[in-house]
Design an enzyme around this catalytic site. Sequence first.
Site, PDB file in Angstrom:
ATOM      1  N   ASP A  26       0.816  -1.220   0.000  1.00 33.29           N
ATOM      2  CA  ASP A  26       0.000   0.000   0.000  1.00 33.29           C
ATOM      3  C   ASP A  26       0.853   1.276   0.000  1.00 33.29           C
ATOM      4  O   ASP A  26       0.327   2.382   0.082  1.00 33.29           O
ATOM      5  CB  ASP A  26      -0.992   0.010   1.184  1.00 33.29           C
ATOM      6  CG  ASP A  26      -0.289   0.134   2.530  1.00 33.29           C
ATOM      7  OD1 ASP A  26       0.961   0.151   2.566  1.00 33.29           O
ATOM      8  OD2 ASP A  26      -0.997   0.214   3.564  1.00 33.29           O
ATOM      9  N   ASP A 201       7.121  12.001  23.776  1.00 33.14           N
ATOM     10  CA  ASP A 201       7.029  13.089  22.803  1.00 33.14           C
ATOM     11  C   ASP A 201       6.710  14.417  23.496  1.00 33.14           C
ATOM     12  O   ASP A 201       5.840  14.480  24.368  1.00 33.14           O
ATOM     13  CB  ASP A 201       5.913  12.746  21.795  1.00 33.14           C
ATOM     14  CG  ASP A 201       5.886  13.685  20.614  1.00 33.14           C
ATOM     15  OD1 ASP A 201       6.891  13.751  19.889  1.00 33.14           O
ATOM     16  OD2 ASP A 201       4.854  14.362  20.412  1.00 33.14           O
ATOM     17  N   GLU A 274      11.815  13.559  25.240  1.00 34.36           N
ATOM     18  CA  GLU A 274      12.119  14.489  24.161  1.00 34.36           C
ATOM     19  C   GLU A 274      11.825  15.876  24.704  1.00 34.36           C
ATOM     20  O   GLU A 274      10.684  16.333  24.700  1.00 34.36           O
ATOM     21  CB  GLU A 274      11.242  14.216  22.920  1.00 34.36           C
ATOM     22  CG  GLU A 274      11.699  15.029  21.732  1.00 34.36           C
ATOM     23  CD  GLU A 274      10.601  15.710  20.928  1.00 34.36           C
ATOM     24  OE1 GLU A 274      10.893  16.196  19.834  1.00 34.36           O
ATOM     25  OE2 GLU A 274       9.447  15.784  21.391  1.00 34.36           O
TER      26      GLU A 274
HETATM   27  O1  ISL Z   1      10.359  22.458  20.892  1.00 34.47           O
HETATM   28  C1  ISL Z   1      10.790  22.238  19.808  1.00 34.47           C
HETATM   29  C2  ISL Z   1      12.024  22.915  19.283  1.00 34.47           C
HETATM   30  O2  ISL Z   1      12.639  23.665  20.267  1.00 34.47           O
HETATM   31  C3  ISL Z   1      10.159  21.335  18.849  1.00 34.47           C
HETATM   32  O3  ISL Z   1      11.163  20.830  18.039  1.00 34.47           O
HETATM   33  C4  ISL Z   1       9.337  20.192  19.423  1.00 34.47           C
HETATM   34  O4  ISL Z   1       9.851  19.675  20.569  1.00 34.47           O
HETATM   35  C5  ISL Z   1       9.239  19.111  18.424  1.00 34.47           C
HETATM   36  O5  ISL Z   1       8.686  19.602  17.249  1.00 34.47           O
HETATM   37  C6  ISL Z   1       8.370  18.000  18.943  1.00 34.47           C
HETATM   38  O6  ISL Z   1       8.423  16.947  18.017  1.00 34.47           O
HETATM   39  C7  ISL Z   1       7.623  15.848  18.284  1.00 34.47           C
HETATM   40  O7  ISL Z   1       6.272  16.190  18.394  1.00 34.47           O
HETATM   41  C8  ISL Z   1       5.668  16.709  17.220  1.00 34.47           C
HETATM   42  C9  ISL Z   1       5.904  15.813  16.005  1.00 34.47           C
HETATM   43  O8  ISL Z   1       5.512  16.483  14.853  1.00 34.47           O
HETATM   44  C10 ISL Z   1       7.354  15.417  15.891  1.00 34.47           C
HETATM   45  O9  ISL Z   1       7.530  14.529  14.824  1.00 34.47           O
HETATM   46  C11 ISL Z   1       7.758  14.809  17.199  1.00 34.47           C
HETATM   47  O10 ISL Z   1       9.069  14.320  17.187  1.00 34.47           O
HETATM   48  C12 ISL Z   1       4.212  16.818  17.521  1.00 34.47           C
HETATM   49  O11 ISL Z   1       3.772  15.586  18.054  1.00 34.47           O
END
Ligand code: ISL
Length: 546
Positions: A26, A201, A274
């Site tokens: 897919d 996250d 993160e």
């Molecule tokens: O705070 C940030 C930079 O100083 C951002 O980078 C933030 O922490 C980041 O974008 C978070 O990323 C995560 O959550 C997002 C998603 O789009 C990303 O792929 C993920 O890694 C929203 O869920």
Amino acid sequence: MSKSRWWESAVFYQIYPRSFLDSNGDGEGDLAGITSRLSHVSDLGADAIWLSPFYTSPNHDGGYDVADPRDVDPRHGTLADAKILFDTAHQLGLKILVDVVPNHFSDEHVWFKAALKSPKGSPERARFHFLDGKTPTTPPNNWISLFGGSAWTQVDDGQWYLHLFDSSQPDLNWESEDIKTDFEKTLRFWIDLGADGFRIDVAHGLVKENITQDHYDPQGLSNALRLDVEMSAEARGKLLASVPFFDRDGVHEIYRHWRTIFDSYDREIMAVAEAWVHPPERATLYVRPDELQQVFNFDLLVARFDDREIFDCIDRTLTLIGGVGANPTWALSNHDTPRLVSRMGEKQARAMALFTYGLPGAAYIFQGQELGLPDADLLDSDRQDPAFFRTNGVQKGRDGARIPLPWKGENSPFGFTTGKPWLPIPQEWATKTFEKQSGDGSSSLEMYRELLKFRKGLNPTTSLSRTVDNLTWTERPNGSGLIAYKRGNTEIILNTSDSAIELERTGEIVFSSELSAVNSAQSASSDNSTSRKIVLSPLTAIWVVG
Ligand code: ISL
């Protein structure tokens, strides 16, 4: 029974499920595809996998918009497939981290749908951040989404809901008991299915302060948050450090509670935060003894190939993280940032890997990094990242780093799928497939395999790497481009400059990042004395033993 701190010096391989391997044609990767190629990860020498989201999702943000955190999206398979994946990984000796996304749900989550149907002030709305605007047509405050545009979207009855990311990702209200209980359920659900830990996250985003007020940037970079414009990573980091929705002290209470959940299991469950925080001291708070085991170090992920910058980042991390008795993590790329080769150059990327992955602590490798993949150039019509759309193309977004992996054959999509891949795979990657690189001693893949073997030699037991004390800097930045550290009898040396550097060493070069390997990292015995002359080529790292 004492639990094994398996994560301390582990190598974590990040799998972005959409782009690993498609088993059903897919065009999107799936869990069965991952299971069928897990041997690639174990052969590489990794100890664990981190799986980016594969949960039920309308997929407006690559699955980080979660509609049901305790189920698998049909595009990726079923819960039974997840169980098979987990069991297969364990049989291969790989631990498993799953992503938990506690800052927001998808707008297709049943609770958000219920909130939309419920009146102002209802318990259903209290699970999110619903507020009245400043005026009937003005949002409650001037916060800007990280993907561009206002962080507020208005609903039919005039209220607004907060979304720090896409409008399809409503932020959760962590003061709600329902939210706390639901996440406890989610954590237990995945642990019970076999997960060994979590990547959290936006771990720094859960608590919001002063939500009814405008925010004015104290550094004067802008009078509203302009995250929708191009700016340096450093400026962006500083700007984000000041915002009332990131890195608030209240987040730590949540993780202390989560830690009690992890500790209630008779096997070691860990989590990595993160958390993009500034200044770097703030990161240490997430890894206090009663909190999480790891926090990502994002300084290296954005660092330039510069001796001073690399040294400062590593030295500071060792001091700060070691200072609270925790272990550092080292990542050079992920699904949100430009790939290492595109950020630094091919030679530099190889050298950077050799230098970084000798450090004490855990190593993170993003799928495809081992193949030396660059970012792909995409047509705007192929892009899918909400950041591209919400900034009207000012930010190109992250799709370039998320291209499916090239496995085999001469023609795109190189065995990734029998259908049409969700993002096109460049035909030029014919030379970069897993098949082409396997067995080719000059390839990036074979260099990573070798590197992870050497790395194991440095970390034979987990106790050796428990502290960061077993590292000594042997060359600090002095303007020449040279930096080096020693662990045990291994010295790891990096030349970031464009010129060759001559060194005197007693040991033997066992490993080099140069394409033609050890031969060209000239090592010649000048006489029969123990010291020998080493000529370290430009943009190269070497491992010297003895
Ligand atoms: O705070 C940030 C930079 O100083 C951002 O980078 C933030 O922490 C980041 O974008 C978070 O990323 C995560 O959550 C997002 C998603 O789009 C990303 O792929 C993920 O890694 C929203 O869920």
